[in-house]
Write a protein that holds these residues in place. Structure first.
Motif, mmCIF file in Angstrom:
data_model
loop_
_atom_site.group_PDB
_atom_site.id
_atom_site.type_symbol
_atom_site.label_atom_id
_atom_site.label_comp_id
_atom_site.label_asym_id
_atom_site.label_seq_id
_atom_site.Cartn_x
_atom_site.Cartn_y
_atom_site.Cartn_z
ATOM 1 N N UNK A 133 53.150 40.999 -30.886
ATOM 2 C CA UNK A 133 54.205 41.975 -30.657
ATOM 3 C C UNK A 133 54.531 42.752 -31.909
ATOM 4 N N UNK A 134 54.236 42.182 -33.088
ATOM 5 C CA UNK A 134 54.436 42.879 -34.366
ATOM 6 C C UNK A 134 53.096 43.365 -34.899
ATOM 7 N N UNK A 135 52.130 42.481 -34.871
ATOM 8 C CA UNK A 135 50.786 42.786 -35.339
ATOM 9 C C UNK A 135 49.819 41.914 -34.559
ATOM 10 N N UNK A 136 48.554 42.215 -34.695
ATOM 11 C CA UNK A 136 47.526 41.355 -34.112
ATOM 12 C C UNK A 136 46.901 40.565 -35.246
ATOM 13 N N UNK A 137 47.132 39.262 -35.243
ATOM 14 C CA UNK A 137 46.612 38.412 -36.315
ATOM 15 C C UNK A 137 45.174 38.030 -35.996
ATOM 16 N N UNK A 138 44.282 38.261 -36.955
ATOM 17 C CA UNK A 138 42.879 37.888 -36.804
ATOM 18 C C UNK A 138 42.583 36.707 -37.717
ATOM 19 N N UNK A 139 42.098 35.627 -37.120
ATOM 20 C CA UNK A 139 41.787 34.431 -37.896
ATOM 21 C C UNK A 139 40.619 34.683 -38.832
ATOM 22 N N UNK A 140 40.604 33.943 -39.946
ATOM 23 C CA UNK A 140 39.490 34.003 -40.888
ATOM 24 C C UNK A 140 39.199 32.590 -41.383
ATOM 25 N N UNK A 141 37.925 32.323 -41.679
ATOM 26 C CA UNK A 141 37.523 31.007 -42.180
ATOM 27 C C UNK A 141 36.368 31.170 -43.162
#
Length: 873
Positions: free
Chosen positions: A645-653
């Motif tokens: 709703x604020x941003x789209x969080x993209x996972x990283x590893x």
């Protein structure tokens, strides 16, 4: 109410015939009773053609004739003037039909235009009309208002529309009309409003539009119009609003637009317009909204725009504008929204922008702005959204942010800002989103606002402990503090349900101590990344309460524990990385129906696990099997991401891929790997590993495995790298490995394999390094070893700066590469990743994104279409 029956209409036939005679000899709209009979018949015939109009609840239930045996039945009693939606003149002729939102479904095919010649007003918008617009509409020569918008009409706009010379309003918006605008529309000299937006119209705009001298509003947005904007439109000096956005218009903005002195709104967004911004636009002194975003405009912003003192909205974002931001924009004191982001603007932010005291949105992100943030921005007390990120801003932190009490969104990331924030930070503000990442900020961690939901200050030089006061932000959803110099323990409030965290990312700090055992059933946690710290003790078993967990990453800590078998019950877990800790013991799993049903990445490497490879685990990894076997629904997202709703969080590893440690800044949903290397596993490689048909990477190297390589590995048709090196494997290399047409990296070195290397098209692509250290092996490429073969293969994208991490005897150096990953290969370079993330330069960012999308498709192509990248170690 039933449809009119033929027998109902028979008694009226003599009257209809007489009326027809009268219509021939008497001018239109002047024979009330008999014209009324024709109109009644026409309306009833159209009603009978419509669907769902035979119900008592129909909006047209009043459209009916009186009973045949009624004593008052005559031509006057059959008049439709009392029907729903019908209006008549004093002569009782139908002059208006208003059936807005009347749930009408049907066509206009049976609408008898020739019997309703007095119509001046027709409003049928927001219904379910379909089919084409009949050319007979041109018979309604008295029509001044026609609204057929928000229906499902298709086909072309009939040329006969040009016969409606009295028309003042024509609204055909939100339909499925196609074709071009007919030239004949230029005959509607009295037209005030023309609305054709949200159709499928195409072609060039006719120059005859320049004849509509009375036009005040023109809206043709969201179609597929092409070609240039006709110069003749500069003749429409009564125009007040123009909306041509969302088309494919090319060429320059006509300089003749500078003559449209009454214009209040000009929207040309989302086209392919080129050229300079005409300085003549500064003549439009009444202009309130100027929206030119997402075009290919270039050159500088003309200083004449500073003359538009009534302007409240200026959108020039997503173009190729260069040069300085004119100081004259500080004259636009009525401005509410100023968006100049995603251009190539240089120089300083003009201090004159501090004059725009009504400003709520200031978006200057993704440019090349430099120097300090002017303190005059502290005057913008109405500001809601301030985006200055992805520029070259320098200098210390301006301490005016606490003055901006209405500010809800602050974005300063990817600059070169420095200095130390006051410890109270933003605690006295209303900020919902704070992004300060990728700068040079130092000192203690500034506190968020109690209203903060997104807080990122990653990749800075923050020091000290994480204060428990950070939990004053009780609505915090995403907390990203990675890549800093934070010390101390993890505050207990971050693990309990006192705040509803979705993402907690503390990667690459110096945090220590034991991870609190306080994760509750109410936890909403989706991503927990505590990697590359100094946490010790055991994993908190209370994590089993976090049923929404998708990512668990504990790389490079000091955790000492057996494998946490309780994680197998986490139904949504997709990524589990325990690499480089002190986990130990055997991997024993009970006979559970579904273990890790959605797991895509399992990395247990560089620990002290012993015993055989866990076949009862491997056979249950349904998320790593093909869609048919695993029955995993197709994920339409390209990356593992989570909209908040604020941003789209993209996972990283970080993963070990082809012998290198790679940072995947975004994780493709089709990226599926299993890494059990650098342990003490023993025994045979189980045949059931061939069930994991979605695997992209498999690493079992540096263990004590023995026996032969199972031919079932040939079932892993998506495999791109396979590392079985430094074990005790024996026997012959199975020919089935040659079926792995995507395989770009193979390492079978340092084993006890024997026999001839299978000579097929795939295995012949690898150098001798893939097979070295197997004394019993022979055949190509070992027979033709050259000086070049014995050289170390070049590192992956060798021009990246290497960051040597942990040494593993003499096995290999692991290179850390901060780039994106697509389709199992590295398709970008560091500048490509940066451009993709911040959108600069725009052409390269777009190219990288296109490559990523294509790469995702490659994974699904047939074998003969595959593009194989042959990589060395």
């Amino acid at each position: 109410m039933g449809s009119p029956k033929l027998e109902t209409l028979v008694p009226l036939l003599p009257s209809f015939a007489f009326c027809l005679v009268l219509l021939v000899i008497i001018p239109s709209c002047s024979v009330p009773a008999y014209a009324s009979m024709l109109e009644t018949r026409a309306l009833l015939i159209w009603k009978s053609s419509l669907q769902k109009q035979d119900q008592s609840t129909s909006s047209l239930s009043s459209w009916t004739l009186p009973p045949q045996n009624a004593t008052y039945f005559n031509a006057t009693s059959a008049c439709p003037c009392g029907w729903y939606g019908i209006s008549c003149n004093q002569a009782r002729s139908v002059i208006g039909i208003n059936l807005t939102s009347s749930n009408i479904r049907g066509t206009l095919n049976e609408f008898l235009f020739s019997s309703l010649l007095c119509l001046a007003y027709v409003d049928l918008h927001i219904n379910e009309l379909f089919g084409y617009i009949p050319p007979q509409v041109g018979l309604l020569t008295n029509l001044t208002y026609l609204d057929l918008s928000f229906n499902q009409l298709s086909g072309i706009i009939p040329r006969e529309i040009g016969e409606l010379t009295k028309l003042k309003v024509l609204d055909l918006a939100f339909n499925e009309l196609n074709g071009s605008i007919p030239d004949e529309i230029g005959q509607l000299c009295l037209l005030n409003e023309l609305a054709l937006f949200s159709n499928q119209l195409d072609g060039c705009l006719p120059s005859s539009l320049g004849n509509l001298s009375s036009l005040t509003r023109l809206s043709i947005s969201n179609n597929s119009f092409s070609g240039s904007i006709p110069l003749e439109m500069g003749n429409l000096t009564n125009l007040e609003e123009i909306d041509m956005g969302g088309n494919s218009m090319k060429g320059p903005i006509p300089p003749t637009f500078g003559k449209l002195m009454k214009l209040t709104e000009l929207h040309l967004y989302c086209n392919k317009l080129t050229g300079f911004l005409p300085p003549m636009l500064g003549n439009l002194k009444l202009l309130r909204e100027l929206n030119l975003h997402r075009n290919n405009l270039y050159g500088s912003i003309p200083s004449t725009l500073g003359n538009l003192t009534k302007l409240t909205l200026l959108y020039l974002l997503d173009n190729c504008l260069s040069g300085y931001i004119p100081d004259e924009l500080g004259n636009l004191r009525a401005m509410i929204q100023l968006k100049l982001n995603h251009n190539q603007l240089i120089g300083r932010i003009p201090p004159s922008l501090g004059n725009l005291t009504y400003l709520r949105y200031l978006l200057l992100r993704n440019n090349q702005l430099s120097s300090l943030i002017p303190g005059s921005l502290g005057n913008l007390r109405a500001m809601l959204h301030l985006h200055l990120d992805a520029n070259r801003l320098t200098g210390p932190i301006p301490f005016f942010f606490n003055n901006l009490t209405k500010l809800v969104d602050l974005s300063l990331h990817h600059n070169q800002l420095s200095g130390q924030w006051p410890i109270e930070g933003f605690s006295n503000t209303s900020l919902s989103s704070i992004n300060l990442s990728n700068n040079k900020f130092g000192g203690p961690l500034p506190l968020p606002s109690p209203s903060t939901r997104f807080y990122s200050i990653e990749k800075n030089k923050m020091e000290g402990k994480i204060s428990s006061s950070i939990c004053i932000a009780t609505g915090l959803l995403l907390l990203i503090l990675s890549n800093n110099n934070l010390i101390g323990s993890l505050p207990k409030c971050l693990s309990n349900c006192s705040i509803g965290l979705l993402v907690l990312n503390l990667r690459m700090n110096h945090l220590s101590g034991i991870i609190p055992e306080r994760f509750s059933l109410q936890s909403s946690l989706r991503t927990l990344d505590l990697s590359q710290n100094q946490f010790e003790g055991t994993l908190p078993q209370s994590l089993v309460n976090c049923k929404n967990l998708e990512v668990l990453d504990f790389i490079k800590n000091k955790i000492e524990d057996n494998f946490p078998v309780w994680v197998e019950t986490l139904p949504k877990l997709k990524v589990l990385i325990l690499r480089s800790n002190n986990f130990k013991g055997r991997l024993d799993f009970l006979s559970v129906a579904h273990l890790f049903p959605k797991l895509h990445i399992l990395d247990l490497s560089d620990n002290n696990f012993t015993g055989p490879l866990p076949a009862n685990l491997i056979v249950k990894l349904q998320g790593m099997m093909s869609a048919q076997i695993g029955r995993e629904p197709q994920n339409k997202s390209l990356y593992m991401s989570y909209p908040t709703g604020i941003t789209t969080y993209k996972d990283s590893v970080k993963v070990i891929m082809k012998g290198n440690e790679i940072l995947l800044v975004r994780i493709l949903t089709i990226f599926i790997t299993l890494d059990l290397s650098l342990n003490s596993f023993e025994g045979n490689i189980p045949n059931v590993i061939g069930h994991l048909q979605s695997l992209v990477g498999l690493n079992l190297s540096h263990n004590h495995l023995m026996g032969s390589i199972p031919p079932t590995l040939g079932n892993l048709t998506n495999l791109e790298w396979l590392d079985l090196s430094t074990n005790k494997l024996s026997g012959m290399i199975p020919r089935e490995l040659g079926d792995l047409t995507f395989l770009g990296y193979l390492n079978l070195s340092e084993n006890q394999l024997m026999g001839c290397i299978p000579q097929n098209k795939q295995l012949s692509t690898f150098t001798s390094d893939s097979f070295r250290g197997n004394l019993g092996l022979h055949g190509t490429p070992l027979q033709s070893t050259s000086h070049n073969d014995t050289q170390p293969s070049p590192p992956l994208l060798a021009f990246f700066q290497e960051d040597n991490t942990k040494e593993y005897a003499n096995w290999f150096d692991r290179k850390v590469v901060g780039i994106g990953y697509a389709s199992g290969i590295v398709i970008g370079i560091s500048i490509a990743y940066i451009s993709s993330e911040i959108g600069r330069p725009k052409w390269l960012a777009r190219k990288v994104r296109r490559m990523e999308r294509k790469a995702a498709k490659w994974m699904k192509k047939p074998k003969h279409d595959a593009i194989i990248f042959h990589g060395g170690s």
